[in-house]
Design a protein around this motif. Structure first.
Motif, PDB file in Angstrom:
ATOM      1  N   ASP A 110       0.949  -1.193   0.091  1.00  0.00           N
ATOM      2  CA  ASP A 110      -0.003   0.077   0.021  1.00  0.00           C
ATOM      3  C   ASP A 110       0.803   1.278   0.146  1.00  0.00           C
ATOM      4  OD1 ASP A 110      -1.762   1.978   0.422  1.00  0.00           O
ATOM      5  OD2 ASP A 110      -3.015   1.006   1.895  1.00  0.00           O
ATOM      6  N   ASN A 118       0.891   3.439   3.594  1.00  0.00           N
ATOM      7  CA  ASN A 118       1.761   2.885   4.872  1.00  0.00           C
ATOM      8  C   ASN A 118       2.409   1.611   4.677  1.00  0.00           C
ATOM      9  OD1 ASN A 118      -0.158   0.676   4.533  1.00  0.00           O
ATOM     10  ND2 ASN A 118      -1.999   1.575   5.640  1.00  0.00           N
ATOM     11  N   GLN A 169      -1.770   7.021  12.248  1.00  0.00           N
ATOM     12  CA  GLN A 169      -2.864   7.238  11.154  1.00  0.00           C
ATOM     13  C   GLN A 169      -4.156   7.958  11.598  1.00  0.00           C
ATOM     14  OE1 GLN A 169      -3.649   3.760   8.629  1.00  0.00           O
ATOM     15  NE2 GLN A 169      -1.385   3.159   9.044  1.00  0.00           N
ATOM     16  N   TYR A 170      -4.006   8.861  12.809  1.00  0.00           N
ATOM     17  CA  TYR A 170      -5.228   9.465  13.178  1.00  0.00           C
ATOM     18  C   TYR A 170      -5.164  10.743  12.549  1.00  0.00           C
ATOM     19  CZ  TYR A 170      -5.596   6.049  17.202  1.00  0.00           C
ATOM     20  OH  TYR A 170      -5.896   4.828  18.109  1.00  0.00           O
ATOM     21  N   ARG A 216      -9.879   7.662  12.299  1.00  0.00           N
ATOM     22  CA  ARG A 216      -9.060   6.540  12.202  1.00  0.00           C
ATOM     23  C   ARG A 216      -9.386   5.426  11.000  1.00  0.00           C
ATOM     24  NH1 ARG A 216      -6.143   1.687  13.190  1.00  0.00           N
ATOM     25  NH2 ARG A 216      -3.847   2.069  13.038  1.00  0.00           N
ATOM     26  N   ASN A 217      -8.941   5.329   9.938  1.00  0.00           N
ATOM     27  CA  ASN A 217      -9.551   4.229   8.998  1.00  0.00           C
ATOM     28  C   ASN A 217     -11.172   4.279   9.127  1.00  0.00           C
ATOM     29  OD1 ASN A 217      -6.873   3.591   8.579  1.00  0.00           O
ATOM     30  ND2 ASN A 217      -6.740   1.950  10.037  1.00  0.00           N
ATOM     31  N   TYR A 276     -10.000   2.283  18.492  1.00  0.00           N
ATOM     32  CA  TYR A 276      -9.715   2.630  17.223  1.00  0.00           C
ATOM     33  C   TYR A 276      -8.593   1.836  16.467  1.00  0.00           C
ATOM     34  CZ  TYR A 276     -12.188   7.127  17.978  1.00  0.00           C
ATOM     35  OH  TYR A 276     -13.312   7.919  18.316  1.00  0.00           O
ATOM     36  N   ASP A 277      -7.760   0.959  17.168  1.00  0.00           N
ATOM     37  CA  ASP A 277      -6.889   0.073  16.912  1.00  0.00           C
ATOM     38  C   ASP A 277      -6.841  -1.045  17.540  1.00  0.00           C
ATOM     39  OD1 ASP A 277      -4.405  -0.868  15.703  1.00  0.00           O
ATOM     40  OD2 ASP A 277      -3.148   0.982  16.132  1.00  0.00           O
TER      41      ASP A 277
END
Length: 842
Positions: free
Chosen positions: A64, A67, A563-564, A624-625, A659-660
């Motif tokens: 990707d 990331n 990745q926030y 995030r995502n 979130y993760d």
């Protein structure tokens, strides 16, 4: 003219050797610097590309771009399908990851990130072509491993021994079934490689049934490129195949790019060498032409024109330059080989010396063009002296007027450069370092130009001390040193340049070391930090779970999540245990309260709050995502942006988990009930895992500063070569001076000065020159270190300048010692002057 130049060169062998020696030293250092960088780069490229000739095709998921994570997965079904393609003899799935093995004393095998784990993938014959076993066989059971031969030999392990192996999934004991050899594509130099059974490796490093890569072996007579087209057509989306040759080229390009920094550093040192050598060569030719003033005047008196004499001298310079360049290239190759051995590490062993055409051309050009340039000015001066005047003068002296144009320009450069660097350092503008570099360069050039003027007051200052030590020899040495200030200045300048760079690096290195030690020890109050050896983040939140078994323990993992989008800003959150983090990390609260973490709020470092404009009580959107929410800023605390341990944004671990699901744990902070003496209890609670390092404050500080010390040692070693050139320049200058002053020395001997006295006089002259160069160089270096340090103070909280008095004193001592050693041969030669021959009428 050529025959005359050749006869002159051969007629004065001592003069020839000393002149050639000056050129040889410069070419040696330049060749050594450039060749070392090229050799290191070529070795890195060769290591990176080695072993891929064994692979016909490699199949891997695409990454990707955002990331770097894989966009697809490879599994057993994919490997089986590829094995059935026409032209494929075998398709071996590969899994790799981190695996740490300790020797019998508990020391980890391998170096840093080169502690690898992989899978044993046997073919139909029960062998794996990637590995050649010298003893035993590959592992097939979940409690078995195989170890590379070098690591097994180093640790004293044999087939049948039981060892403890740590991975990101914890630690376990395994039986060694075999030891093997492999190529550099699997095992990096200085590293360790542990092979597990295929299913075990998948469970430890990836997921059951999954692979990181599939290596394809082509059937005999099958073209790899043609096979790649057929394989590509059968691959799932976001997966591609590449030949082993293409993979080797890719790895080589990446290695060349990564090693480019070393080449740039070596090019910089080559420039320093050229600068230092210029003074040495120029000084030598100036003395050479000055000594031959009467000889040149006689040539002109018997009919030679100025242009003919000039051609003779320039031809001599070219002849000497060519001969010295060839010898310098050979000596430079030897210096490169020595540097390779000095700086060799298990991960980067000594490599063959590489002399590229560029290095050879540059070295020859420097060795031939530089002597011509260096000889041009003294030749021009000599040609300006009328033949009658030159024939009638026993010596031609060239004192440096205090108000000469050169002095005025040098003063202007020194003042302008110093002012520019100081203003840039104090104002701390965005491009301050570039401006400081320019200013410091101008100041250094100006200071070097002022050395001839400074030599007289400097010697006058030291003269009373010399007279007290030895009235006669000290007085003679002082007078001889200031007899020709230009010569003294040029000789001391080379020493000053080398010492200026070394002193500047010492100031920066000592300041950075003190800052990192203080920041490390003051930023946390925990007794221990648990992390992964080699600096890679291989911990997970689950790694800390066994610590619950310790009675009275206080701990918190630092779970970093990326990745926030927080308040419209790309951010990194670090999840902690709100109940314990205040006892483990030292938070200097500016506003708000750290207790807000228990209420689901976040705490923000002051530099982050300043960059974004966030304040306590402000509610920010969090995403995030695709997951969205809100969070409130509950506290702002002081922190240094350069401190890796102190988070920029501290969040409760419950918020990060929302979130993760798989954050990366940077470290685990631990304070056991027994304090710093309970390290063994922490190690046992974590499963006696070789993949985990339990470090106290002193050890962490030592690890953080070891990189600075290693870099400084490399720079010192390279600069010491410039120091050697400068010291040998002193020897060359003194030797030429002894030849020039033969009649004077003979007269002194005739009127009663014994050999010991002559030796002492020459050594005191060398001492004065060494002290002059050391003093100017140290002052310039301290100023340069201060100016560059000021730019760091503006951006790094708590960074303070430190003067490493011990290192500075050591630098001066080495410079003076080098000057004294350089005087041994000239002093011995002066003491053996033949009195009747020296005092005879010329």
């Amino acid at each position: 003219m050529f025959r005359t130049a050749l006869r002159n060169v051969l007629a004065h062998k001592a003069r020839l050797l000393m002149t050639a020696f000056a050129v040889l030293l410069g070419v040696t250092f330049i060749t050594g610097s450039l060749a070392y960088g090229d050799s290191q780069q070529q070795a890195a490229v060769d290591r990176a590309a080695a072993g891929y000739d064994r692979i016909d095709l490699s199949v891997a998921p695409d990454s990707d771009p955002a990331n770097g994570s894989p966009l697809a997965t490879l599994d057993d079904r994919t490997a089986a399908a590829l094995a059935k393609i026409d032209g494929v003899r075998a398709a071996a799935g590969r899994v790799d990851g981190f695996a740490a093995v300790a020797d019998r004393k508990g020391n980890l095998l391998g170096t840093g990130d080169f502690r690898k784990g992989g899978n044993f993938a046997p073919n139909a014959e029960g062998t794996d072509p990637a590995y050649q076993f010298g003893a035993g066989t590959g592992p097939t059971r979940k409690d078995e491993i195989a170890l590379d031969e070098a690591s097994a030999t180093k640790a004293g392990y044999r087939v049948g021994d039981t060892v403890r192996v740590g991975t990101g999934q914890g630690a376990a004991s395994y039986k060694i079934t075999g030891t093997f050899r492999t190529d550099a594509s699997k095992l990096s130099p200085g590293g360790s490689l542990t092979l597990f059974a295929n299913a075990t490796a998948q469970r430890l490093f990836l997921r059951p049934g999954k692979y990181t890569e599939i290596e394809i072996t082509a059937a005999d007579g099958t073209d790899a490129l043609a096979l790649a087209d057929r394989v590509d057509a059968a691959l799932p989306d976001h997966t591609s195949a590449i030949t082993g040759a293409q993979l080797a080229q890719l790895k080589a390009r990446l290695a060349a790019s990564d090693s480019g920094t070393m080449s740039q550093i070596m090019t910089g040192f080559a420039a320093v060498a050229l600068f230092v050598a210029t003074f040495l060569i120029s000084n030598t030719f100036t003395m050479l032409v000055s000594r031959r003033t009467r000889e040149l005047a006689l040539l002109r008196a018997v009919g030679a024109t100025r242009e003919q004499v000039r051609r003779i001298l320039l031809t001599e310079a070219v002849l000497v330059g060519v001969l010295a360049s060839v010898a310098g290239i050979v000596a430079g190759a030897g210096v490169t080989s020595l540097l390779q051995k000095l700086f060799a590490t298990p991960a980067a062993p000594a490599a063959p010396v590489v002399l590229t055409p560029t290095t050879l051309i540059v070295s020859v050009l420097v060795g031939t063009v530089l002597p011509v340039i260096a000889a041009w000015l003294p030749i021009r001066r000599a040609m300006a002296i009328p033949p009658v005047a030159a024939l009638g003068a026993a010596e031609q002296s060239a004192p440096e007027p205090a108000n000469s144009l050169r002095t005025r320009i040098s003063v202007a450069l020194t003042v302008a450069g110093t002012a520019t660097a100081a203003i840039a350092a104090l104002t701390g503008s965005a491009d301050a370092r570039t401006v400081i570099g320019i200013g410091a360069g101008l100041a250094m050039i100006g200071a070097i130009g002022l050395i001839p003027v400074l030599s007289r007051p400097f010697v006058t200052l030291l003269r009373p001390l010399l007279l007290r030590v030895n009235p006669v020899h000290g007085d003679l040495a002082a007078r001889n040193t200031v007899r020709d200030p230009r010569r003294t200045g040029a000789t001391a300048a080379a020493l000053a340049i080398a010492l200026a760079l070394a002193s500047g690096l010492s100031v920066l290195g000592a300041s950075a070391t003190q800052y990192m030690e203080r920041a490390t020890k003051e930023s946390f109050t925990a007794d221990f930090v648990v992390n992964s050896p080699g600096g890679a983040n291989r911990l997970t939140p689950a790694t800390a779970e066994p610590l619950k078994k310790l009675p009275g323990v206080t701990y918190s993992p630092l779970n970093q999540s990326t990745q926030y989008q927080l308040g419209g800003t790309s951010s990194v959150l670090t999840g902690v245990d709100p109940a314990t983090i205040g006892k483990l990390l030292k938070y200097d609260i500016v506003s708000g309260s750290l207790d807000s973490l228990a209420r689901g709020q976040i705490a923000v470092a002051d530099f982050k709050a300043e960059q974004t404009g966030w304040k306590v009580g402000q509610t920010l959107p969090l995403e995030r995502n695709g997951k969205k929410g809100e969070v409130t800023v509950g506290a702002v605390y002081r922190a240094d942006e350069q401190n890796d341990l102190m988070p920029s944004i501290t969040a409760p671990d419950s918020l990060v988990a929302r979130y993760d699901s798989a954050p990366s744990t940077n470290a685990i902070l631990v304070s056991p009930e027994g304090g710093a003496s309970a390290r063994a209890d922490v190690v046992r609670a974590l499963g006696d895992n070789p993949a985990l390092a339990v470090l106290d404050k002193d050890t962490i500080a030592a690890e953080d500063t070891s990189g600075i010390a290693d870099q400084l040692n490399i720079f010192y070693a390279l600069l010491s070569m410039a120091l050697v050139i400068a010291a040998l320049g002193i020897a060359n200058t003194l030797a030429m001076s002894v030849l020039e002053r033969g009649k004077e020395i003979g007269t002194l001997r005739a009127i009663g000065l014994d050999r010991v006295g002559v030796t002492r006089m020459i050594r005191l002259e060398a001492l004065l020159v060494g002290l002059l160069g050391a003093a100017v160089g140290t002052v310039m270096g301290v100023f340069l270190g201060w100016a560059m340090g000021r730019t760091l103070q503006a951006n790094v909280a708590g960074f303070e300048l430190v003067l490493p008095w011990g290192r500075l004193a050591l630098g001066i001592a080495l410079a003076v010692t080098g000057a004294l050693l350089a005087s041994l041969w000239p002093a011995r030669r002066a003491a053996r002057v033949d009195i009747p021959a020296a005092t005879a009428a010329q």
